[in-house]
Write an enzyme that holds these catalytic residues in place. Sequence first.
Site, PDB file in Angstrom:
ATOM      1  N   HIS A   5     -48.527 -18.563  17.654  1.00  0.00           N
ATOM      2  CA  HIS A   5     -47.313 -19.144  18.261  1.00  0.00           C
ATOM      3  C   HIS A   5     -46.687 -18.212  19.300  1.00  0.00           C
ATOM      4  O   HIS A   5     -45.743 -18.601  19.984  1.00  0.00           O
ATOM      5  CB  HIS A   5     -46.280 -19.466  17.177  1.00  0.00           C
ATOM      6  CG  HIS A   5     -46.719 -20.543  16.227  1.00  0.00           C
ATOM      7  ND1 HIS A   5     -47.117 -21.791  16.665  1.00  0.00           N
ATOM      8  CD2 HIS A   5     -46.849 -20.552  14.878  1.00  0.00           C
ATOM      9  CE1 HIS A   5     -47.467 -22.526  15.612  1.00  0.00           C
ATOM     10  NE2 HIS A   5     -47.324 -21.795  14.515  1.00  0.00           N
TER      11      HIS A   5
ATOM     12  N   HIS B 290     -50.708 -25.895  12.550  1.00  0.00           N
ATOM     13  CA  HIS B 290     -49.715 -25.966  13.627  1.00  0.00           C
ATOM     14  C   HIS B 290     -50.368 -25.693  14.981  1.00  0.00           C
ATOM     15  O   HIS B 290     -51.298 -24.900  15.073  1.00  0.00           O
ATOM     16  CB  HIS B 290     -48.602 -24.943  13.378  1.00  0.00           C
ATOM     17  CG  HIS B 290     -47.967 -25.099  12.026  1.00  0.00           C
ATOM     18  ND1 HIS B 290     -48.397 -24.387  10.917  1.00  0.00           N
ATOM     19  CD2 HIS B 290     -46.980 -25.920  11.602  1.00  0.00           C
ATOM     20  CE1 HIS B 290     -47.674 -24.753   9.874  1.00  0.00           C
ATOM     21  NE2 HIS B 290     -46.810 -25.678  10.248  1.00  0.00           N
TER      22      HIS B 290
HETATM   23 ZN   LIG Z   1     -49.729 -22.726  10.687  1.00  0.00          ZN
END
Ligand SMILES: [Zn+2]
Length: 582
Positions: A393, A429
């Site tokens: 991320h 994600h």
């Molecule tokens: Zn994740």
Amino acid sequence: MISVRRVYSGALARDADKIRQVQEIFRSTFGEVASYADKIPDMLDKPFSFGYRTILLTSQTADRKVTGFSLILHFPEINSSLLDFIAIRPQIKGGGLGSALYEASRDMLQRLGSRGLYLEALPDDPSIVKDPALLKENRRRLKFYEYYGVYPIIGTAYETPIGDSPAPHLLFDPLGRVQPLNRRDCRAAVRLILRRKYGDIVSQEYIEMVVRSIKDDPVRFREPRYNRVETSRPRVFPDERLQREMVLISSPVHRIHHVRERGYVQRPARVEVLEQVLAEMGMVDRAVPKSHGGKVLREVHDPDFVTYLKTVCEKLAPNRPVYPYVFPVRRPERKPRELAVRAGYYCIDTFTPLDQNAYRAARAAVDVALSGAEELLDGRPVAYALCRPPGHHAGRRVFGGFCYFNNAAVVAQALSREGKVAVLDIDFHHGNGTQDIFWTRSDVLTVSIHGNPNYAYPYFSGFTDEIGEGFGRGYNRNFPLPENAGDERYLDTLDRALEVVGRFKPTFVVLALGYDTMAGDPTGSFALSVRTMQTIGSRLASLGRPLLIVQEGGYSLRNLRRGCAAFFRGISRVLLRGLGTV
Ligand SMILES: [Zn+2]
């Protein structure tokens, strides 16, 4: 969110109330030894008169109602501990409380440097336990411990009955350590445990008989009984052929980064579980990371961002994490002057804290990843960089989603000097940071399969129309999936993603691996089975390219254990076929 706290002493009014509630739970749960409850305050306040340190952890609701507790005795002379009691308030059903207490106990003992945790559990053998309800309960408990890699010690007389009732097994939790348990330590522990727990009802001869019965060195453990199909914990001798092919790189430095607030799920135990399961499987060689300069890191991340993280972490007080809370998104030229306030200038969410150790841990994770890349360049077909904190991320100049530096992007950058690199991200994600970093590049392909951002973090990126720009146009591909995607849908999508990777003809494949796609992860909503993790491993290995696996998310310890075992079993099957042995 479950909160677990240590209770130190009855001298504090707040803790005195908790101790009173613990005594109440104790008396209603362990009727036969209810008088023990009377001693708990003294055990906490007068450790020297007992000869061991008592550690009491409680779980509680927001209005301070104690919902459960674990009571541990730590024996300084052997630097090991005994889980004496763990109990949940009778009216409360499960809800992960037992695991939360057990995991918090392990965390606490690891922090104190304890070399292991002993515990007792009643037998699960129907020839010994006749009552079906009790048998079921005993099985449930032993199964629970198996998830943590905790097994009964076998080949000793510990189970010799004292009265009419069946004697418990003695289990040992190595707390993430991989060294075998040796006979001398085990004998010393058993002597202390028996004196402490049964000193009133057994003779000294009984104790010495049990101690002497421990003959194996190292001590042996029972084979898994409950998770055998799925974790298949093959207690094999190391497979040297596979160890030449696969290597694990990890570093203990990650442990310094341990945020104990707001139900922070990115815990150190995650790495320990993975290290342990791979050690048990005997398929993967181990290597220690080398330290690397910051050059590649600064090619991937804005140098100003790297300097900020270093500076702010150095200045923060110990155990005082700072959560970003001001986000000057519409004034990109205006950095807040106060360093802690400035966190939001570089962050995408409010749940990724900075603390004194975040930079050092993140920097060590980058070294782990880069050492994995070197293994590939040295000719190792598969390297697993056990990075923590995760990275995908983190963008060019932002951190977030528990990530600070983008480990996968750093290695993709390093490997891109030697050939084309495909980064496949299969964390639940979206790997927004990796996409951002290679957005305009055609020599690094980025592909991600993830929960649709309409319902899943990071919510703002990961849609199909994000395909890259400039030279990078067509070199970013997103495969968002519906909320409850299961095995079939996932594997179909994986095949499509692997087709994209195959067409690109990469020299190296970097896999950003999260186990949060598995059913039951606290942060993901897919329902992948253990078997599918194995299939994923096989399909990745079938690409036949040097594969660098970089650890991202996955927050259920049970899934980490089972998922990792299955994934590497999948890879090993393909490798063994290549080695001409299957
Ligand atoms: Zn994740």
